[in-house]
Design an enzyme around this catalytic site. Structure first.
Site, PDB file in Angstrom:
ATOM      1  N   ASP A 230       0.827  -1.203   0.000  1.00  0.00           N
ATOM      2  CA  ASP A 230       0.000   0.000   0.000  1.00  0.00           C
ATOM      3  C   ASP A 230       0.868   1.262   0.000  1.00  0.00           C
ATOM      4  O   ASP A 230       1.832   1.361   0.766  1.00  0.00           O
ATOM      5  CB  ASP A 230      -0.852  -0.036   1.287  1.00  0.00           C
ATOM      6  CG  ASP A 230      -1.946   1.002   1.312  1.00  0.00           C
ATOM      7  OD1 ASP A 230      -2.892   0.874   0.524  1.00  0.00           O
ATOM      8  OD2 ASP A 230      -1.864   1.926   2.140  1.00  0.00           O
ATOM      9  N   GLU A 297       1.742  -0.555  -5.062  1.00  0.00           N
ATOM     10  CA  GLU A 297       0.764   0.473  -5.392  1.00  0.00           C
ATOM     11  C   GLU A 297       1.523   1.786  -5.311  1.00  0.00           C
ATOM     12  O   GLU A 297       1.825   2.276  -4.223  1.00  0.00           O
ATOM     13  CB  GLU A 297      -0.407   0.497  -4.387  1.00  0.00           C
ATOM     14  CG  GLU A 297      -1.480   1.493  -4.801  1.00  0.00           C
ATOM     15  CD  GLU A 297      -2.145   2.257  -3.662  1.00  0.00           C
ATOM     16  OE1 GLU A 297      -3.244   2.787  -3.869  1.00  0.00           O
ATOM     17  OE2 GLU A 297      -1.573   2.361  -2.569  1.00  0.00           O
TER      18      GLU A 297
HETATM   19  C1  GLC Z   1      -4.210   2.960  -0.599  1.00  0.00           C
HETATM   20  C2  GLC Z   1      -5.462   2.125  -0.489  1.00  0.00           C
HETATM   21  C3  GLC Z   1      -6.592   2.991  -0.042  1.00  0.00           C
HETATM   22  C4  GLC Z   1      -6.247   3.590   1.302  1.00  0.00           C
HETATM   23  C5  GLC Z   1      -4.927   4.339   1.245  1.00  0.00           C
HETATM   24  C6  GLC Z   1      -4.409   4.647   2.616  1.00  0.00           C
HETATM   25  O1  GLC Z   1      -4.292   3.867  -1.598  1.00  0.00           O
HETATM   26  O2  GLC Z   1      -5.719   1.492  -1.707  1.00  0.00           O
HETATM   27  O3  GLC Z   1      -7.798   2.299   0.024  1.00  0.00           O
HETATM   28  O4  GLC Z   1      -7.265   4.466   1.707  1.00  0.00           O
HETATM   29  O5  GLC Z   1      -3.933   3.574   0.617  1.00  0.00           O
HETATM   30  O6  GLC Z   1      -3.978   3.469   3.240  1.00  0.00           O
END
Ligand code: GLC
Length: 588
Positions: A230, A297
């Site tokens: 994440d 991500e």
């Molecule tokens: C990422 C997740 C999202 C979350 C954010 C903070 O982007 O996909 O859902 O709110 O991180 O953890």
């Protein structure tokens, strides 16, 4: 690589431009289709209205029948659920709402028995404010080792009443909150790039690094095949803490600048130092058997910057969000696909395609809006509503386009049902912190997180035995239910199933991509056409139908027409997979 090969069909004066050659069968993640399970909304076994791990385990057959290779589970760890579990209070335990550690073990074990790999979510940028470390930091004094695990700073101004910088939270509002010290006086500020209940960890601190490595090992020891990391681009902050007052849009990574200027480099996104962390993690995974993987991500600016996360000694995959954020436009999609493949080829990694996830408006609604692209941050009853029919038609065409691309692909639960966004959720039921932190200016992400419909005629459409759902499902979702689509030719579910079977049969994931130009009527402005191994893939994004000759159609995202002399008519917003009837079809 861009070379021009001999004409595919000399009569039609077609040319092919090879962008990506076929690769050898290698590690599973290079070509895998991975299904994102959002535990809150997949299946509820105990009837409390919130999905849970036993619910997922009981429904794993859905994934094997669909034909995916793996699943990624969004967070199910102990959490106050202020950001739907992306606020982790204990990385090594399962939230009682979702089950127990034994339930997690049982899920992993059954998935493996069914031949599915399991990826879990890792949230290393921040913890929940209820994490024991943050509670200890609040109780400790400024300058203490407890505070050094997070990003605490004194404020500016005479009494430190101004935040240390003007940084802004992704969810809206300031990225700093002030604490009250033990003596009752207003004290230091802590950084949170997301909600105030999600304090950022300090990645300059060795204890933080050691702890997250230990968390990796904890789950690797339990048998997981990988981690979705994440906010992988956010961990390291510029230690000079310069001002930079731009709010960043989730997923697209676009930085807001009211004056329309380039806001310049951010002091907290995509800092060079993050890569050292992933080199370490690569080593941790390499110490385990099997081909374990990390997927980033990272909302970095360019395909090259995203690909940097997948250099040979770092992560295995990084989401390519360009496919998701690019408008429904043949020229721009071609560019995004070419650039994604070229950048990932340069580092020897697979391109990892994504069309939907739990942070964006569902594709079948997004693509039905007048302006396509990443779309708004949520849709409410008072907003312009998507054209549902057009959106679904395009989403199916986009899915067949994506699933024909070489590399890996992620599907978001419900995408295989053509599920739309819930665009009329009442504000009272919304939970997304972005809704609250923007003062309701943004509706937020709840509309793409509504519990799945499994059975058309059961309470809660089969999501929960009691009929309870943590978010209401639209009354007309029966037609989207799995049992309403199963075995129905042409349903979205069967269209995905067939696509996944052919993708496997034709080895498209490890296949090639060569653009085909010059097909009759197929200008680059309206048609995307490419070969992957012996398959010809054609997506018609224009308004008029396109005629194809000398092909054997294997699959299509929607009904096709017939023309003279065995012509196949591909209507607007439709993708076909075909085999060339001619002997000179390109083979790898
Ligand atoms: C990422 C997740 C999202 C979350 C954010 C903070 O982007 O996909 O859902 O709110 O991180 O953890």
């Amino acid at each position: 690589m861009t070379t021009t090969s001999p004409a595919l069909d000399p009569e039609a004066l077609t040319t092919t431009t090879l962008v990506h050659p076929a690769t050898a069968e290698a590690e599973w993640w290079r070509s895998a289709v991975i299904y994102q399970v959002y535990p809150r909304s997949f299946a509820d076994s105990d009837g409390d209205g919130l999905g849970d791990l036993p619910g997922i385990t009981a429904r794993l057959g859905h994934l094997t029948r669909l034909g995916v290779d793996a699943l990624w589970l969004s967070p199910f760890y102990t959490s106050p659920q202020r950001d739907a579990g992306y606020d982790v209070a204990d990385y090594r335990s399962v939230d009682p709402r979702f089950g127990t550690l034994a339930d997690a073990d049982a899920l992993i074990e059954k998935a493996h028995r069914l031949g599915l790999r399991v990826i879990v979510d890792l949230v290393p940028n921040h913890t929940s404010s209820e994490h024991a470390w943050f509670q200890a930091a609040l109780a400790a004094a400024p300058g203490s080792p407890e505070r050094a695990r997070y990003v605490f700073r004194d404020g500016k101004g005479p009494d430190g009443e101004q935040p240390p910088t003007n940084w802004r939270s992704v969810f809206g509002g300031p990225a700093w909150s002030r604490v009250t010290e033990a003596d009752g006086r207003p004290g230091q500020w802590y950084l949170h790039l997301f909600d105030a209940t999600q304090p950022d960890l300090n990645w300059e601190n060795d204890e933080v690094r050691a702890e997250l490595e230990s968390v990796l090992r904890f789950w690797l020891d339990r048998g997981v095949d990988g981690f979705r990391v994440d906010v992988a681009h956010g961990l390291v902050k510029d230690q000079s803490f310069p001002d930079w007052g731009h709010r960043t849009d989730m997923v697209s990574g676009d930085d807001e600048d009211d004056a329309g200027h380039d806001p310049g480099p951010s002091p907290y996104w995509d800092q060079p130092g993050v890569h050292d962390i992933y080199r370490r993690w690569h080593q941790v995974l390499a110490g385990y058997d099997g081909d374990r993987c990390l997927v980033a991500e990272a909302w970095a600016d360019t395909p090259e910057k995203i690909a940097a996360y997948t250099r040979p000694d770092e992560m295995q995959q990084a989401f390519n969000f360009d496919y998701l954020t690019t408008p429904w436009d043949a020229t721009r999609l071609r560019e995004a696909i070419t650039d994604g493949l070229t950048a990932s080829d340069a580092v020897g990694a697979p391109c990892t395609w994504v069309m939907s996830n739990h942070d964006v408006v569902r594709a079948s609604s997004r693509l039905g809006l007048p302006e396509t692209g990443k779309g708004p941050n949520g849709i409410g009853a008072d907003d312009p509503q998507p054209d549902a029919e057009l959106g679904l038609r395009r989403a199916r065409a986009a899915a067949l386009l994506m699933l024909a691309l070489p590399g890996s692909a992620y599907l978001y639960q419900g995408e295989e049902l053509g599920l739309p966004e819930h665009t009329t959720l009442p504000d009272e039921v919304r939970e997304d912190p972005a809704f609250f932190r923007t003062g309701a200016a943004e509706k937020g992400r709840d509309g793409c997180r509504v519990p799945l419909p499994w059975e058309a005629d059961a309470p809660a459409f089969g999501f929960s035995p009691t009929g309870a759902t943590w978010l209401p499902q639209p009354a007309d979702w029966g037609g989207f239910a799995v049992d309403a689509q199963k075995g129905v030719p042409g349903s979205t579910y069967e269209t995905y199933r067939t696509a996944l079977r052919l993708r496997r049969d034709f080895r498209l994931g490890t296949g090639s991509l060569a653009w085909v130009d010059g097909l009759p009527d197929c200008t680059a402005e309206r048609v995307l056409a490419f070969t992957n191994r012996e398959l010809l893939v054609l997506a018609n994004l224009g308004a008029e139908a396109v005629a194809l000759r000398d092909v054997e159609v294997l699959h299509a995202s929607g009904p096709l027409g017939g023309g003279l002399d065995g012509e196949v008519l591909v209507p607007h917003d439709t993708t076909v997979w075909a085999r060339l009837r001619r002997d000179d079809a390109e083979r790898d």
